[in-house]
Design an enzyme around this catalytic site. Structure first.
Site, PDB file in Angstrom:
ATOM      1  N   ASN A 130       6.866   6.166  -0.518  1.00 30.57           N
ATOM      2  CA  ASN A 130       7.508   6.947  -1.582  1.00 30.57           C
ATOM      3  C   ASN A 130       7.536   8.454  -1.308  1.00 30.57           C
ATOM      4  OD1 ASN A 130       4.695   6.868  -2.070  1.00 30.57           O
ATOM      5  ND2 ASN A 130       5.033   7.544  -4.161  1.00 30.57           N
ATOM      6  N   GLU A 228      -6.176   4.803  -2.667  1.00 32.20           N
ATOM      7  CA  GLU A 228      -5.321   5.410  -3.702  1.00 32.20           C
ATOM      8  C   GLU A 228      -4.217   4.409  -4.005  1.00 32.20           C
ATOM      9  OE1 GLU A 228      -6.164   8.077  -5.151  1.00 32.20           O
ATOM     10  OE2 GLU A 228      -7.695   8.738  -3.748  1.00 32.20           O
ATOM     11  N   CYS A 262       3.631   7.662  -7.667  1.00 30.00           N
ATOM     12  CA  CYS A 262       2.516   6.970  -8.331  1.00 30.00           C
ATOM     13  C   CYS A 262       2.107   7.696  -9.606  1.00 30.00           C
ATOM     14  CB  CYS A 262       1.333   6.880  -7.382  1.00 30.00           C
ATOM     15  SG  CYS A 262       0.889   8.496  -6.715  1.00 30.00           S
ATOM     16  N   GLU A 441      -9.420  11.973  -3.014  1.00 31.24           N
ATOM     17  CA  GLU A 441      -8.939  12.797  -1.913  1.00 31.24           C
ATOM     18  C   GLU A 441      -8.911  14.238  -2.393  1.00 31.24           C
ATOM     19  OE1 GLU A 441      -5.213  10.990  -0.754  1.00 31.24           O
ATOM     20  OE2 GLU A 441      -6.278   9.456   0.375  1.00 31.24           O
TER      21      GLU A 441
HETATM   22  P1  NAD Z   1       2.184  -1.186   0.227  1.00 31.44           P
HETATM   23  O1  NAD Z   1       0.805  -1.471  -0.227  1.00 31.44           O
HETATM   24  O2  NAD Z   1       3.135  -2.305   0.342  1.00 31.44           O
HETATM   25  O3  NAD Z   1       2.170  -0.481   1.645  1.00 31.44           O
HETATM   26  C1  NAD Z   1       1.483   0.738   1.888  1.00 31.44           C
HETATM   27  C2  NAD Z   1       1.130   0.833   3.350  1.00 31.44           C
HETATM   28  O4  NAD Z   1       0.148  -0.151   3.640  1.00 31.44           O
HETATM   29  C3  NAD Z   1       2.278   0.554   4.302  1.00 31.44           C
HETATM   30  O5  NAD Z   1       2.143   1.402   5.414  1.00 31.44           O
HETATM   31  C4  NAD Z   1       2.061  -0.902   4.684  1.00 31.44           C
HETATM   32  O6  NAD Z   1       2.618  -1.226   5.924  1.00 31.44           O
HETATM   33  C5  NAD Z   1       0.557  -0.980   4.716  1.00 31.44           C
HETATM   34  N1  NAD Z   1      -0.042  -2.285   4.454  1.00 31.44           N
HETATM   35  C6  NAD Z   1       0.396  -3.266   3.634  1.00 31.44           C
HETATM   36  N2  NAD Z   1      -0.446  -4.307   3.660  1.00 31.44           N
HETATM   37  C7  NAD Z   1      -1.463  -3.981   4.485  1.00 31.44           C
HETATM   38  C8  NAD Z   1      -2.646  -4.645   4.938  1.00 31.44           C
HETATM   39  N3  NAD Z   1      -2.962  -5.860   4.521  1.00 31.44           N
HETATM   40  N4  NAD Z   1      -3.458  -4.007   5.799  1.00 31.44           N
HETATM   41  C9  NAD Z   1      -3.167  -2.756   6.224  1.00 31.44           C
HETATM   42  N5  NAD Z   1      -2.050  -2.093   5.864  1.00 31.44           N
HETATM   43  C10 NAD Z   1      -1.216  -2.689   5.002  1.00 31.44           C
HETATM   44  O7  NAD Z   1       2.740  -0.046  -0.772  1.00 31.44           O
HETATM   45  P2  NAD Z   1       4.180   0.600  -0.791  1.00 31.44           P
HETATM   46  O8  NAD Z   1       5.117  -0.390  -1.412  1.00 31.44           O
HETATM   47  O9  NAD Z   1       4.497   1.189   0.523  1.00 31.44           O
HETATM   48  O10 NAD Z   1       3.951   1.837  -1.783  1.00 31.44           O
HETATM   49  C11 NAD Z   1       4.068   1.752  -3.161  1.00 31.44           C
HETATM   50  C12 NAD Z   1       2.700   1.667  -3.817  1.00 31.44           C
HETATM   51  O11 NAD Z   1       1.907   2.795  -3.439  1.00 31.44           O
HETATM   52  C13 NAD Z   1       2.762   1.724  -5.326  1.00 31.44           C
HETATM   53  O12 NAD Z   1       1.892   0.769  -5.853  1.00 31.44           O
HETATM   54  C14 NAD Z   1       2.291   3.124  -5.645  1.00 31.44           C
HETATM   55  O13 NAD Z   1       1.715   3.298  -6.917  1.00 31.44           O
HETATM   56  C15 NAD Z   1       1.277   3.345  -4.580  1.00 31.44           C
HETATM   57  N6  NAD Z   1       1.018   4.776  -4.398  1.00 31.44           N
HETATM   58  C16 NAD Z   1      -0.185   5.272  -4.808  1.00 31.44           C
HETATM   59  C17 NAD Z   1      -0.449   6.618  -4.674  1.00 31.44           C
HETATM   60  C18 NAD Z   1      -1.761   7.215  -5.128  1.00 31.44           C
HETATM   61  O14 NAD Z   1      -2.061   8.331  -4.743  1.00 31.44           O
HETATM   62  N7  NAD Z   1      -2.559   6.512  -5.907  1.00 31.44           N
HETATM   63  C19 NAD Z   1       0.507   7.459  -4.097  1.00 31.44           C
HETATM   64  C20 NAD Z   1       1.724   6.912  -3.706  1.00 31.44           C
HETATM   65  C21 NAD Z   1       1.971   5.560  -3.840  1.00 31.44           C
END
Ligand code: NAD
Length: 460
Positions: A130, A228, A262, A441
């Site tokens: 995002n 996060e 997020c 963080e």
């Molecule tokens: P996602 O969990 O699908 O993927 C995030 C990252 O993790 C990607 O690089 C993906 O390839 C990797 N990944 C996925 N499964 C994994 C595993 N089993 N082991 C290691 N790596 C893995 O999330 P997304 O769809 O890319 O992002 C959206 C989500 O991120 C939303 O839920 C959003 O709220 C959250 N988000 C949180 C914050 C925060 O600071 N809390 C900030 C931005 C986004």
């Protein structure tokens, strides 16, 4: 793997699908680089990170266009927010590491205890799609500043700016092996990075689902973890607020980056005395938002990140209707003329009439969809706001000082914004409670996370 441009729906590049073997070679490179990097003087590490920050700003236009092409966000947003913030992340931790102090506790006449904070070794940073470069650098910068070698992976959905960052780091003189950027999917590449026994710590931002998976692999190996995760953030609007400012900022909080931040406010609670007025003014403002080509300067809302994500948003609109929600505006797919005719665009949506405990109000949609609900009393809105499995951020609009303090104390979220949204000071801790994650963080928290505290006791 094909890389799609969300605004056109077309493939515009390919990325390598790295797997276990690539992770192994990254670990070897990092292992070889660590002894020298961890002993490189703080001023020299800082100088290289500052150079990276400068180069990011020198390449602002190129990076902003790449980020927008990859993600679908308006170029203007990437230019004003994402890319400058990525540069600030390097700048901030380059200077923070020069001020980072460790503790000393003296017992006069007997002994002194002091704490050495040493780099951990090889650490892993994994980020979502995002805010691609913004969140990627938010993790990498403190890890490098503290003297670690990093194996990092951007989201496979938005790999482009991380790829460009690799070139910038080489140009800035970051030694080979210190930062290793891998591309690939979560289950293949990400999982191998997390599971590798040489990785000492994992800093992850992404979904709660993936966070749980990562924790289940990392915890038995006793790795340090910072997670996060998702959010479903409440916005509490009281009738004594600065109405015009609240309206403007609530629109921004709801729909910036197509609602894919997020921290976006997606559950809006409005005091019943101003509910009707708010509903009318809010919907009017949302209707004026221009959805279209992210490269156009007039665009407020770009494309959502993928076809699958667009499908997820429509599925939640179906669920909202089934749950009895009334769509006040939006929800139609938009098909702009010209190059974006097949892009993933949707009109921003406002839904009312849903109970707090329904799926639409409880599950993270992560798109341009918000619900609005009236409330009568402070107690009632506090209960509704906290009735969520998530606890990332909350927003309170009021000019009542005591109420602002009272609610800030009782909101179950890691961040509380009063009369503003998304105001960040990089020195402050950042992160969520409940299903929004563990660890923090930002500022000293990040430098502490990426170092191992060793206590030394000297007896006189
Ligand atoms: P996602 O969990 O699908 O993927 C995030 C990252 O993790 C990607 O690089 C993906 O390839 C990797 N990944 C996925 N499964 C994994 C595993 N089993 N082991 C290691 N790596 C893995 O999330 P997304 O769809 O890319 O992002 C959206 C989500 O991120 C939303 O839920 C959003 O709220 C959250 N988000 C949180 C914050 C925060 O600071 N809390 C900030 C931005 C986004």
């Amino acid at each position: 793997m094909d890389n799609f441009e969300p605004a056109t729906g077309k493939v515009y590049g390919e990325i390598p699908l790295s797997g276990k073997e690539d992770v192994e070679s990254a670990i070897r490179a990092a292992g070889m680089a660590f002894p020298a990097w961890s002993k490189t003087g703080i001023r020299e590490r800082s100088r290289i990170l500052l150079r990276i920050a400068d180069l990011i700003m020198e390449k602002l236009d190129e990076l902003a266009l790449a980020e927008s092409t990859d993600n679908g966000k308006p170029v203007s947003l990437a230019t004003e927010v994402d890319i400058p913030r990525a540069a600030q992340n390097f700048e901030f931790f380059a200077t923070a590491i020069q001020q980072f102090a460790s503790e000393s506790h003296a017992n006069p006449g007997k002994n002194v205890h002091y704490t050495l904070r040493q780099p951990l070794g090889i650490v892993t940073c994994i980020s979502p799609w995002n805010l691609p470069l913004y969140l990627f650098t938010w993790k990498i910068a403190p890890a490098l500043a503290a003297g670690n070698c990093v194996i990092a992976k951007p989201s496979e959905v938005t790999p482009m700016s991380a790829y460009l960052l690799a070139g910038i780091c080489m140009e800035a003189g970051l030694p080979p092996g210190v930062l290793n950027i891998l591309h690939g999917t979560g289950p293949d590449c990400g999982a191998a990075m997390v599971a590798h026994p040489d990785v000492k710590a994992i800093s992850f931002t992404g979904s709660t689902r993936a966070g749980r998976e990562i924790a289940s692999v990392a915890a038995p190996q006793l790795k340090k973890l910072s997670l996060e995760l998702g959010g479903k953030n409440p916005v509490l609007i009281f009738d004594d607020c600065d109405y015009d400012l609240m309206l403007q900022e609530t629109v921004r909080a709801a729909f910036s980056n197509q609602g894919q931040i997020c921290l976006c406010g997606s559950r809006l609670y409005i005091q019943d005395t101003i509910y009707e007025k708010f509903r009318e003014d809010f919907v009017e403002k949302i209707r004026q938002m221009r959805v279209g080509d992210p490269r156009s300067v007039d665009t407020n809302i770009g494309a959502v990140v993928s076809e699958a994500h667009l499908g997820k948003i429509f599925e939640y609109l179906r669920i909202a209707a089934e749950e009895g929600g009334r769509v006040l505006c939006g929800g139609e797919r938009v098909t702009p003329e010209g190059r974006c005719a097949e892009g993933y665009f949707v009109q921003p949506v406002v839904v009312e009439g849903l109970p707090n405990d329904c799926r639409t109000n409880q599950e993270e949609i992560f798109g341009p969809v918000v619900t609005i609900q009236p409330f009568h009393s402070e107690e009632e809105v506090l209960a509704m706001a906290n009735d969520s499995s998530y606890g990332l951020a909350s927003v309170i609009w009021t000019r009542h000082l005591s109420r602002a303090h009272r609610l800030s104390e009782t909101m179950q979220s890691g961040l509380v914004w009063v009369n503003c949204w998304m105001e960040r000071d990089l020195r402050t801790p950042f992160g969520g409670m409940k299903n929004s994650g563990v660890g923090r963080e930002g500022g000293w928290e990040a430098l502490r996370f990426f170092t191992e505290p060793k206590n030394v006791t000297i007896q006189y």
